[in-house]
Design an enzyme around this catalytic site. Structure first.
Site, PDB file in Angstrom:
ATOM      1  N   CYS A   3      14.390  -2.897  36.219  1.00 32.10           N
ATOM      2  CA  CYS A   3      13.554  -3.722  35.360  1.00 32.10           C
ATOM      3  C   CYS A   3      14.359  -4.907  34.826  1.00 32.10           C
ATOM      4  O   CYS A   3      15.407  -4.715  34.193  1.00 32.10           O
ATOM      5  CB  CYS A   3      13.015  -2.885  34.201  1.00 32.10           C
ATOM      6  SG  CYS A   3      12.127  -3.834  32.947  1.00 32.10           S
ATOM      7  N   CYS A  14      12.819   2.258  27.991  1.00 32.27           N
ATOM      8  CA  CYS A  14      13.123   3.177  29.094  1.00 32.27           C
ATOM      9  C   CYS A  14      14.635   3.375  29.178  1.00 32.27           C
ATOM     10  O   CYS A  14      15.307   2.732  29.991  1.00 32.27           O
ATOM     11  CB  CYS A  14      12.584   2.630  30.415  1.00 32.27           C
ATOM     12  SG  CYS A  14      10.801   2.428  30.454  1.00 32.27           S
ATOM     13  N   GLN A 225      -3.542  11.974  27.846  1.00 35.48           N
ATOM     14  CA  GLN A 225      -2.202  11.854  28.426  1.00 35.48           C
ATOM     15  C   GLN A 225      -2.083  10.532  29.178  1.00 35.48           C
ATOM     16  O   GLN A 225      -3.008  10.116  29.885  1.00 35.48           O
ATOM     17  CB  GLN A 225      -1.934  13.015  29.384  1.00 35.48           C
ATOM     18  CG  GLN A 225      -1.880  14.377  28.722  1.00 35.48           C
ATOM     19  CD  GLN A 225      -0.561  14.631  27.997  1.00 35.48           C
ATOM     20  OE1 GLN A 225       0.320  13.767  27.930  1.00 35.48           O
ATOM     21  NE2 GLN A 225      -0.418  15.827  27.447  1.00 35.48           N
ATOM     22  N   GLU A 290      -9.817  20.524  16.826  1.00 36.32           N
ATOM     23  CA  GLU A 290      -9.060  19.266  16.855  1.00 36.32           C
ATOM     24  C   GLU A 290      -9.316  18.511  15.551  1.00 36.32           C
ATOM     25  O   GLU A 290     -10.433  18.511  15.039  1.00 36.32           O
ATOM     26  CB  GLU A 290      -9.506  18.447  18.062  1.00 36.32           C
ATOM     27  CG  GLU A 290      -9.105  16.998  18.080  1.00 36.32           C
ATOM     28  CD  GLU A 290      -7.606  16.809  18.160  1.00 36.32           C
ATOM     29  OE1 GLU A 290      -7.098  15.974  17.386  1.00 36.32           O
ATOM     30  OE2 GLU A 290      -6.955  17.486  18.965  1.00 36.32           O
ATOM     31  N   ASN A 336      -1.517  22.896  22.282  1.00 35.04           N
ATOM     32  CA  ASN A 336      -0.888  21.662  22.762  1.00 35.04           C
ATOM     33  C   ASN A 336      -0.589  20.792  21.549  1.00 35.04           C
ATOM     34  O   ASN A 336      -1.223  19.767  21.330  1.00 35.04           O
ATOM     35  CB  ASN A 336      -1.824  20.950  23.736  1.00 35.04           C
ATOM     36  CG  ASN A 336      -1.211  19.688  24.326  1.00 35.04           C
ATOM     37  OD1 ASN A 336       0.000  19.567  24.429  1.00 35.04           O
ATOM     38  ND2 ASN A 336      -2.050  18.744  24.692  1.00 35.04           N
ATOM     39  N   CYS A 363       5.710  19.036  24.145  1.00 34.16           N
ATOM     40  CA  CYS A 363       6.450  17.814  24.472  1.00 34.16           C
ATOM     41  C   CYS A 363       7.805  17.796  23.773  1.00 34.16           C
ATOM     42  O   CYS A 363       8.501  16.783  23.797  1.00 34.16           O
ATOM     43  CB  CYS A 363       5.633  16.579  24.085  1.00 34.16           C
ATOM     44  SG  CYS A 363       5.237  16.481  22.316  1.00 34.16           S
TER      45      CYS A 363
END
Length: 404
Positions: A3, A14, A225, A290, A336, A363
């Site tokens: 990049c 990143c 996602q 939720e 989740n 995550c």
């Protein structure tokens, strides 16, 4: 992947840029196992290996969502990030244009030019962080698997809303796949992406996000996602693992728009191809919970479209508090949670609940390890890392737990 913005020091989103992808994947797997093996062990109940091989992603062109800070001027807007080389307290409105970022799906990147033209045509003044002037803070674009677009303009106030409304027809002509166009209001000077108020400008109220034959729906403030291919793999893997159990009822906590719930309920759109709906007798009941009312409303739209609202139900509420949950304990629970994990309270309830299986999608392996310590009555059966976010240190881990 390489990049030019990373090489120039303009963007550090990143941190693994330039690291060979096989090395990225191996490092993530080793780091996750270093956190979880001391708690979960390394062997499945039958004596085999607990961990399956990681699920890789495409190295580039995988992101379906772009969250762009708008800087520059109305005549020459920049869509990207604030320049990290400048101190925010003395920011002069300069930013880094990332419309050519290699992470975005090609169709998403192709839409940025038309969005910039609308900013210019409507005279939307980018918000200057240092001076606290201007109106347009962000643009947020989401791409569906079928090419549909959701475009959101995050404004400080309604002052320039009439000009934006007037430019929407031109935007729709330039981007005929723009299915949802909204304005979001974020009046506070805070490091937030969006505010609570959403104003519908054009198109449908939801963006259709079909995944694994299920027509999921996404409202503007709902979560989905950002890696479509890996999301499909995650939900399919969860279904495959649960199919090996005898679970007939599931609670989907932190359910979002129902990605896990509909997959585990074993439903399929009637127009999903030769397979059609699954045979009677293979269907599960699902109850989802939720905190986001927008996400629940979108999930309920899908349930009605599939004619399964009698057995796939959703409610607004905090997963750490049972509240209006059904009295009957389910056979399995899928969680989740956000990065903080499920916490001691929910883990304690699961521990004493009698629920046979828990599917935990995480995550953050550090909080997953902590939560496992609060679940001594369960043993891990299978575990797998899915590389949702190449070029970064982030990932998703799916683990199936079985009551001892």
């Amino acid at each position: 992947m390489q990049c030019p913005h990373f090489d120039a020091g303009e963007c550090r989103s990143c941190p693994l840029m330039g690291v060979p992808y096989a090395e990225q994947l191996a490092t993530k797997q080793a780091g996750v196992r270093a956190l979880l093996d001391p708690v979960a062990g390394t062997l499945a109940p039958g004596g085999g290996e607990l961990w399956d091989e990681p699920v890789p992603s495409a190295e580039s062109g995988f992101r379906n969502k772009a969250k762009m800070v708008v800087t520059g001027t109305a005549e020459a807007p920049r869509l990207g990030i604030l320049d990290p080389r400048q101190h925010p307290k003395h920011h002069d409105g300069a930013g880094v244009d990332l419309r050519d970022c290699g992470l975005y799906e090609p169709a998403l990147g192709a839409a940025f030019g038309a969005v910039a033209e609308v900013i210019t045509a409507s005279g939307l003044i980018p918000y200057d962080v240092g001076a606290r002037t201007g109106e347009l803070k962000h643009v947020i674009l989401t791409l569906s698997p079928t090419g549909g677009l959701m475009i959101r303009f995050v404004l400080r106030s309604t002052d320039q809303l009439p000009a934006l409304r007037a430019a929407v027809p031109a935007l729709r002509r330039a981007l005929p796949d723009a299915q949802v166009i909204t304005a979001n209001l974020l009046p506070e000077h805070r490091a937030l992406l969006e505010g609570p108020e959403e104003i519908h400008l054009a198109g449908e109220p939801t963006l259709r996000m079909p995944l694994n034959g299920i027509p999921l729906n996404l409202r503007p403030q709902g979560f989905f996602q950002t890696n479509t291919a890996l999301a499909a793999a995650l939900y399919a893997l969860a279904s495959e693992w649960l199919d090996a159990t005898e679970a007939a009822s599931v609670w989907d906590l932190y359910c979002g728009v129902g990605g896990f719930g509909f997959q585990l309920a074993q439903v399929r759109a009637h127009d999903a191809g030769p397979a059609g709906p699954l045979p009677a007798g293979t269907e599960r009941s699902v109850w989802g919970l939720e905190t986001s009312a927008d996400a629940v409303a979108a999930a309920q739209v899908t349930a009605r479209e599939l004619d399964v609202a009698d057995r796939v139900r959703f409610a607004v509420g905090d997963a750490t508090v049972r509240g209006e949950a059904p009295e009957e304990v389910p056979d399995a629970v899928v969680v989740n949670p956000p990065r903080r994990g499920i916490g001691a309270e929910l883990a304690g309830w699961l521990e004493g609940s009698g629920v046979r299986h828990v599917l935990y999608s995480s995550c953050n392996a550090a909080t997953l390890a902590r939560d496992l310590e609060h679940l001594p009555g369960y043993r891990p059966v299978r575990a797998r890392l899915l590389d949702m976010f190449p070029q970064t240190k982030h990932y998703e881990v799916l683990m199936l737990l079985e009551r001892r």
